[in-house]
Write a protein that holds these residues in place. Structure first.
Motif, PDB file in Angstrom:
ATOM      1  N   CYS A  47      13.307   3.023   1.092  1.00  0.00           N
ATOM      2  CA  CYS A  47      14.562   3.534   1.643  1.00  0.00           C
ATOM      3  C   CYS A  47      15.453   2.397   2.132  1.00  0.00           C
ATOM      4  O   CYS A  47      16.677   2.409   1.911  1.00  0.00           O
ATOM      5  CB  CYS A  47      14.276   4.499   2.794  1.00  0.00           C
ATOM      6  SG  CYS A  47      13.307   5.951   2.327  1.00  0.00           S
ATOM      7  N   ALA A  48      14.874   1.404   2.782  1.00  0.00           N
ATOM      8  CA  ALA A  48      15.657   0.285   3.312  1.00  0.00           C
ATOM      9  C   ALA A  48      16.343  -0.486   2.194  1.00  0.00           C
ATOM     10  O   ALA A  48      17.515  -0.896   2.325  1.00  0.00           O
ATOM     11  CB  ALA A  48      14.749  -0.641   4.122  1.00  0.00           C
ATOM     12  N   ILE A  49      15.649  -0.695   1.093  1.00  0.00           N
ATOM     13  CA  ILE A  49      16.238  -1.409  -0.042  1.00  0.00           C
ATOM     14  C   ILE A  49      17.458  -0.668  -0.569  1.00  0.00           C
ATOM     15  O   ILE A  49      18.502  -1.265  -0.873  1.00  0.00           O
ATOM     16  CB  ILE A  49      15.182  -1.596  -1.157  1.00  0.00           C
ATOM     17  CG1 ILE A  49      14.111  -2.597  -0.698  1.00  0.00           C
ATOM     18  CG2 ILE A  49      15.839  -2.050  -2.459  1.00  0.00           C
ATOM     19  CD1 ILE A  49      12.909  -2.677  -1.620  1.00  0.00           C
ATOM     20  N   TYR A  50      17.364   0.654  -0.638  1.00  0.00           N
ATOM     21  CA  TYR A  50      18.472   1.425  -1.201  1.00  0.00           C
ATOM     22  C   TYR A  50      19.636   1.591  -0.234  1.00  0.00           C
ATOM     23  O   TYR A  50      20.772   1.828  -0.676  1.00  0.00           O
ATOM     24  CB  TYR A  50      17.971   2.766  -1.748  1.00  0.00           C
ATOM     25  CG  TYR A  50      17.495   2.556  -3.162  1.00  0.00           C
ATOM     26  CD1 TYR A  50      18.378   2.615  -4.226  1.00  0.00           C
ATOM     27  CD2 TYR A  50      16.179   2.187  -3.422  1.00  0.00           C
ATOM     28  CE1 TYR A  50      17.977   2.342  -5.516  1.00  0.00           C
ATOM     29  CE2 TYR A  50      15.760   1.905  -4.713  1.00  0.00           C
ATOM     30  CZ  TYR A  50      16.673   1.985  -5.754  1.00  0.00           C
ATOM     31  OH  TYR A  50      16.279   1.693  -7.029  1.00  0.00           O
ATOM     32  N   GLY A  68       0.832  -1.196   0.000  1.00  0.00           N
ATOM     33  CA  GLY A  68       0.000   0.000   0.000  1.00  0.00           C
ATOM     34  C   GLY A  68       0.868   1.248   0.000  1.00  0.00           C
ATOM     35  O   GLY A  68       2.099   1.176   0.048  1.00  0.00           O
ATOM     36  N   ASN A  69       0.203   2.426  -0.055  1.00  0.00           N
ATOM     37  CA  ASN A  69       0.947   3.682  -0.148  1.00  0.00           C
ATOM     38  C   ASN A  69       1.262   4.263   1.227  1.00  0.00           C
ATOM     39  O   ASN A  69       1.265   5.478   1.428  1.00  0.00           O
ATOM     40  CB  ASN A  69       0.174   4.704  -0.982  1.00  0.00           C
ATOM     41  CG  ASN A  69      -1.144   5.098  -0.340  1.00  0.00           C
ATOM     42  OD1 ASN A  69      -1.726   4.331   0.432  1.00  0.00           O
ATOM     43  ND2 ASN A  69      -1.630   6.299  -0.657  1.00  0.00           N
ATOM     44  N   THR A  70       1.535   3.368   2.193  1.00  0.00           N
ATOM     45  CA  THR A  70       1.851   3.821   3.551  1.00  0.00           C
ATOM     46  C   THR A  70       3.168   3.235   4.060  1.00  0.00           C
ATOM     47  O   THR A  70       3.453   3.317   5.253  1.00  0.00           O
ATOM     48  CB  THR A  70       0.717   3.420   4.525  1.00  0.00           C
ATOM     49  OG1 THR A  70       0.552   1.994   4.498  1.00  0.00           O
ATOM     50  CG2 THR A  70      -0.594   4.094   4.150  1.00  0.00           C
ATOM     51  N   ALA A  71       3.974   2.642   3.180  1.00  0.00           N
ATOM     52  CA  ALA A  71       5.205   1.978   3.624  1.00  0.00           C
ATOM     53  C   ALA A  71       6.413   2.476   2.843  1.00  0.00           C
ATOM     54  O   ALA A  71       7.207   1.693   2.313  1.00  0.00           O
ATOM     55  CB  ALA A  71       5.068   0.464   3.493  1.00  0.00           C
ATOM     56  N   ALA A  72       6.598   3.799   2.781  1.00  0.00           N
ATOM     57  CA  ALA A  72       7.714   4.381   2.039  1.00  0.00           C
ATOM     58  C   ALA A  72       9.062   3.948   2.597  1.00  0.00           C
ATOM     59  O   ALA A  72      10.071   3.912   1.872  1.00  0.00           O
ATOM     60  CB  ALA A  72       7.614   5.905   2.062  1.00  0.00           C
ATOM     61  N   GLU A  73       9.095   3.588   3.901  1.00  0.00           N
ATOM     62  CA  GLU A  73      10.367   3.216   4.510  1.00  0.00           C
ATOM     63  C   GLU A  73      10.974   1.966   3.881  1.00  0.00           C
ATOM     64  O   GLU A  73      12.195   1.770   3.923  1.00  0.00           O
ATOM     65  CB  GLU A  73      10.192   2.994   6.013  1.00  0.00           C
ATOM     66  CG  GLU A  73       9.296   1.829   6.406  1.00  0.00           C
ATOM     67  CD  GLU A  73       7.817   2.188   6.463  1.00  0.00           C
ATOM     68  OE1 GLU A  73       7.031   1.355   6.939  1.00  0.00           O
ATOM     69  OE2 GLU A  73       7.471   3.313   6.034  1.00  0.00           O
ATOM     70  N   LEU A  74      10.151   1.115   3.255  1.00  0.00           N
ATOM     71  CA  LEU A  74      10.676  -0.084   2.603  1.00  0.00           C
ATOM     72  C   LEU A  74      11.550   0.286   1.404  1.00  0.00           C
ATOM     73  O   LEU A  74      12.564  -0.358   1.144  1.00  0.00           O
ATOM     74  CB  LEU A  74       9.530  -0.995   2.166  1.00  0.00           C
ATOM     75  CG  LEU A  74       8.713  -1.649   3.286  1.00  0.00           C
ATOM     76  CD1 LEU A  74       7.615  -2.523   2.695  1.00  0.00           C
ATOM     77  CD2 LEU A  74       9.616  -2.474   4.193  1.00  0.00           C
TER      78      LEU A  74
END
Length: 492
Positions: free
Chosen positions: A214-217, A206-212
């Motif tokens: 960032c974590a990948i990068y 969903g559009n509420t997990a932007a931190e994922l």
């Protein structure tokens, strides 16, 4: 076997050992890409290895530079309080900072070593990525804080200048169009890749997990820095400094090339940052919920930057064969017609009182994607022109040795590559500002901005034709002979 042949057979293994030894020391004392014997004896492998990891590091840099074009899709207005106009400014700030960062990044490879600076510049990407993760997960973050955090993403924009300057020194003139096109195209693909990552997160969580995202990068940044440390080299005879930049800017063609790069790279990076926003606005106008609009926009927005990135090496390849001036001119003419598609679609949209129709959305998508492809081709052809210009000017330096001419040509083209990249990136700022002003104007649409884009491409086409096609006196420094590579400055 003749004496000359025996000497040549003896010489090549010695060159090969000289080239292979830096794989352990990571410092190459003398590098002459135009030396055909040394190139065939192993120089091509060294250059390729550095090119591969340069692409990886630049790829991650572009992703981080464009991270806020993805973050805004995770920012519903009712949760974050940032409207569409505010989001255009939010993605414009990293573009602006990245443009200015390209000036110091241009001279960094020669100052610190290409390998060393690639490691440092990759690790610097940890700062904007960690800050983005913090800002997106901290309740009550103000718009001013978002703007400051977004500005740090400009570090990623600087990576392009140092990477291109470094790879420019590794490759001979006859292969620069393809090599620089691959390097830049592989880096540019970082834009659609992070948008694809954002799409996968939105589609699955969903559009509420932007931190994922960032974590990948954070992981990918570590991979890029480690790869540069293990597999790249420093060129000790690389010369590119602020003095070289000042000297390069004495030539009028340097300013012309920087202006044209606004139309090619400025279009690519500006549309890359804005395309998802334009789509999201139109999907919302079509009746989507914020979550649906984010998903639909993300599922389309990566296509344009992806095709634009892929087309860049082919623009360089065409410029190697046909000539940079001709390919750049044809590209701008085509971009005029592509912008015309957006203008016509926008005028139809402005006349509608209801929801945006499927045919209008198709017009927007087709117009933007064609512009992406053309901007990629133009990126490759304009960057091919830069080393060609100074290669030709070096040939006119009477009394200089071949090594002096080759060193001067590399220094001038390396300096201008960074400066033109900085000026070109400002085009991305102008695009987002134009769209923002167009949406907040009385029309409440992007049509006025599309008219501005079309007019600018007309100007670019006229300038290209006048300077590099009409004026016979400069044709020699803007075109390569059709069907063959130019002769190298340095003796082979």
């Amino acid at each position: 076997m003749s004496r000359l042949t025996r000497n040549r057979d003896i010489e090549q293994p010695r060159r090969s050992r000289d080239i292979e030894h830096p794989r352990r020391s990571r410092d190459i004392e003398h590098w002459d890409a135009e030396d055909v014997a040394a190139w065939d004896a192993g120089g091509d492998k060294v250059a390729k290895r550095n090119l591969i990891w340069s692409i990886v590091a630049e790829h991650v840099g572009f992703s981080v530079w464009s991270i806020w074009s993805v973050m805004v899709l995770f920012m519903p207005q009712d949760v974050y309080g940032v409207d569409a106009a505010g989001k255009f400014y939010l993605v414009a700030v990293p573009t602006l900072v990245g443009a200015f960062m390209r000036i110091p990044y241009t001279v960094a490879p020669a100052k610190f070593g290409g390998r060393n600076w690639t490691i440092v510049s990759a690790l610097l990407l940890l700062i904007p990525t960690v800050l983005a993760l913090w800002a997106m997960t901290t309740p009550g973050t103000t718009y001013t804080t978002f703007m400051v955090v977004a500005a740090f993403a400009g570090f990623g924009g600087g990576n392009f200048a140092s990477s291109m300057t470094n790879i420019n020194a590794f490759y001979p003139q006859r292969l620069k169009g393809w090599a620089l096109g691959l390097n830049a195209g592989g880096g540019n693909i970082g834009v659609p890749v992070i948008q694809l990552v954002g799409l996968l997160v939105i589609a699955t969580v969903g559009n509420t997990a932007a931190e994922l995202v960032c974590a990948i990068y954070l992981v990918l940044i570590g991979v890029a820095a480690l790869g540069a440390a293990l597999f790249m080299d420093n060129l000790q005879n690389q010369r590119s400094n602020l003095g070289a930049l000042v000297e390069a800017l004495r030539y009028k063609h340097s300013w012309v090339m920087s202006f044209l790069y606004i139309g090619t790279f400025g279009s690519f990076i500006g549309f890359s940052f804005a395309f998802g926003q334009v789509l999201q606005i139109n999907f919302l106008a079509g009746g989507d919920t914020p979550a649906q609009a984010a998903l639909h926009a993300a599922s389309i927005s990566f296509i344009g930057p992806l095709l634009g990135s892929i087309s860049r090496p082919f623009g360089g390849k065409l410029a190697d064969r046909i000539g940079g001036g001709k390919i750049t001119l044809y590209t701008f003419v085509a971009m005029i017609f592509a912008a015309g598609i957006l203008v016509v679609t926008g005028m139809i949209d402005d006349g509608m009182t209801g929801a945006v129709t499927n045919s209008q959305m198709t017009g927007y998508v087709v117009g933007f994607i064609v512009l992406f492809v053309l901007s990629g081709i133009g990126n490759g052809s304009t960057y091919k022109m830069i080393p060609s210009i100074f290669e030709a000017k070096a040939a006119d330096k009477d009394g200089w040795t071949p090594d002096d001419k080759a060193t001067w040509s590399r220094s001038m083209s390396g300096a201008l590559i960074g400066f033109a990249g900085a000026v070109g990136a400002l085009g991305g700022v102008f695009i987002n500002v134009a769209l923002r002003l167009s949406y907040v104007g009385s029309a409440k649409s992007a049509t006025n901005a599309f008219w501005v884009f079309l007019a600018f491409y007309v100007i670019c086409a006229v300038v290209t034709w006048f300077v590099f096609q009409r004026m016979q006196s400069v044709r020699a420094v803007s075109e390569e002979p059709v069907g063959r590579a130019p002769a190298p400055v340095a003796a082979g």
